[in-house]
Motif scaffolding. Structure first.
Motif, PDB file in Angstrom:
ATOM      1  N   LYS A 141      37.421  34.644  32.840  1.00 51.46           N
ATOM      2  CA  LYS A 141      36.914  35.967  33.159  1.00 51.46           C
ATOM      3  C   LYS A 141      37.770  36.614  34.245  1.00 51.46           C
ATOM      4  O   LYS A 141      38.104  35.981  35.243  1.00 51.46           O
ATOM      5  N   LYS A 142      38.131  37.872  34.021  1.00 52.48           N
ATOM      6  CA  LYS A 142      38.955  38.606  34.976  1.00 52.48           C
ATOM      7  C   LYS A 142      38.383  40.010  35.152  1.00 52.48           C
ATOM      8  O   LYS A 142      37.905  40.618  34.198  1.00 52.48           O
ATOM      9  N   LYS A 143      38.447  40.507  36.377  1.00 52.81           N
ATOM     10  CA  LYS A 143      38.030  41.880  36.647  1.00 52.81           C
ATOM     11  C   LYS A 143      39.256  42.785  36.624  1.00 52.81           C
ATOM     12  O   LYS A 143      40.270  42.473  37.239  1.00 52.81           O
TER      13      LYS A 143
ATOM     14  N   GLU B 225      34.776  43.657  33.536  1.00 54.35           N
ATOM     15  CA  GLU B 225      35.042  42.221  33.503  1.00 54.35           C
ATOM     16  C   GLU B 225      35.366  41.835  32.069  1.00 54.35           C
ATOM     17  O   GLU B 225      34.584  42.112  31.154  1.00 54.35           O
TER      18      GLU B 225
ATOM     19  N   GLU C  86      37.124  38.796  29.309  1.00 46.61           N
ATOM     20  CA  GLU C  86      37.394  37.363  29.146  1.00 46.61           C
ATOM     21  C   GLU C  86      38.687  37.195  28.361  1.00 46.61           C
ATOM     22  O   GLU C  86      38.787  37.619  27.211  1.00 46.61           O
TER      23      GLU C  86
END
Length: 286
Positions: free
Chosen positions: A163-165, A156, A158
């Protein structure tokens, strides 16, 4: 007809990675278009970077030594030939060069085939001197463990407050980049005290006793997946013997194949022996 990559960098086929890197640094500085105003500077610069990308990569260098330039030309039978594709997975785009029928990594495709932008290589060595030439996506750096790089990992991150996976594919190497639709992720792989990487091959050093080397024994060694690997030390094993486990090394990206796993045996010679032990060793010489 394309020039020989070794000739472009002015190195021999037996040149080490350090020698190749040093030759690249010198030529890249001399021919970078922001520093060299000659009309053919940019073309020379791209030529130098193409040669460096191949000769500094163990797999590509091996393919080039075997097939020459045909190894990287689309439509040919060389191992790096193939068509370029782009796919989309949610908000992220991944571009790759197809080398096999299987390009799937848990539903996501990643970009490491073919050649990168030559100005990216220059920036890795010398900073962003060429960054003003074209609008560029922001680049972010992520640090991962050696085994995370080998086995793949989901992280994860930022990006600009969001926030992105992201999924990092198994086999990614230090310095490689993943290009998304709105940013580039630079991969920094930490060193590992146990495993050493050379392309997609991995090396591990295992100490064994004088008795184990002489008589042989079944032992366990650490594996890349966290499990132990059972192996047999043969009787009469000599110091620095290499045991090769085919296909047990690091995965190739965009390919089901793996490199090899090498185990180097270091024989521990006893330094303090009793009189009886010394006599027994002398008898072995008879």
């Amino acid at each position: 007809m394309k020039k020989d990559f070794y000739e472009i960098l002015g190195v021999s086929k037996n040149a080490t990675k350090d020698e190749i890197k040093a030759a690249y640094r010198k030529l890249a500085l001399k021919n970078h278009p922001d520093r060299n105003k000659e009309s053919d500077a940019e073309e020379k610069f791209k030529e130098i970077n193409e040669a460096y990308e191949v000769l500094n990569n163990s797999e590509k260098k091996s393919a080039y030594d075997q097939f020459g330039h045909a190894a990287f030309e689309g439509g040919r039978t060389g191992p790096f030939g193939g068509a370029t594709h782009t796919s989309q997975n949610g908000p992220f785009n991944f571009t790759y060069t197809s080398t096999s029928g299987d390009n799937s990594f848990g539903g996501s495709d990643f970009s490491f085939g073919g050649f990168s932008n030559p100005f990216d290589i220059f920036e890795q060595f010398f900073g962003s001197a060429g960054a003003s030439r074209n609008p560029r996506l922001p680049t972010y750096k992520i640090q991962i463990d050696f085994l995370e790089a080998v086995n793949g990992v989901e992280k994860e991150v930022e990006i600009e407050g969001k926030k992105k996976k992201i999924k990092i594919p198994a086999g990614v190497d230090d310095g490689q980049r993943i290009k998304f639709s709105d940013f580039i992720l630079y991969i920094d792989v930490l060193d590992n005290d146990t495993f050493k990487r050379d392309g997609n091959d991995v090396f591990i050093t295992i100490p064994i006793s004088f008795t184990q080397a002489s008589l042989g024994e079944n032992i366990e060694v650490p594996g890349l997946d966290g499990n132990k690997i059972k192996i047999k030390v043969k009787a009469g094993t000599q110091p620095n013997t290499l045991l090769r486990l085919r296909g047990k090394g690091i995965p190739y990206i965009n390919n089901r194949a793996r490199g090899d796993f090498y185990i180097r045996f270091i024989v521990k010679i006893p330094t303090r022996l009793t009189r009886q032990q010394k006599q027994m060793i002398k008898e072995l010489e008879l």
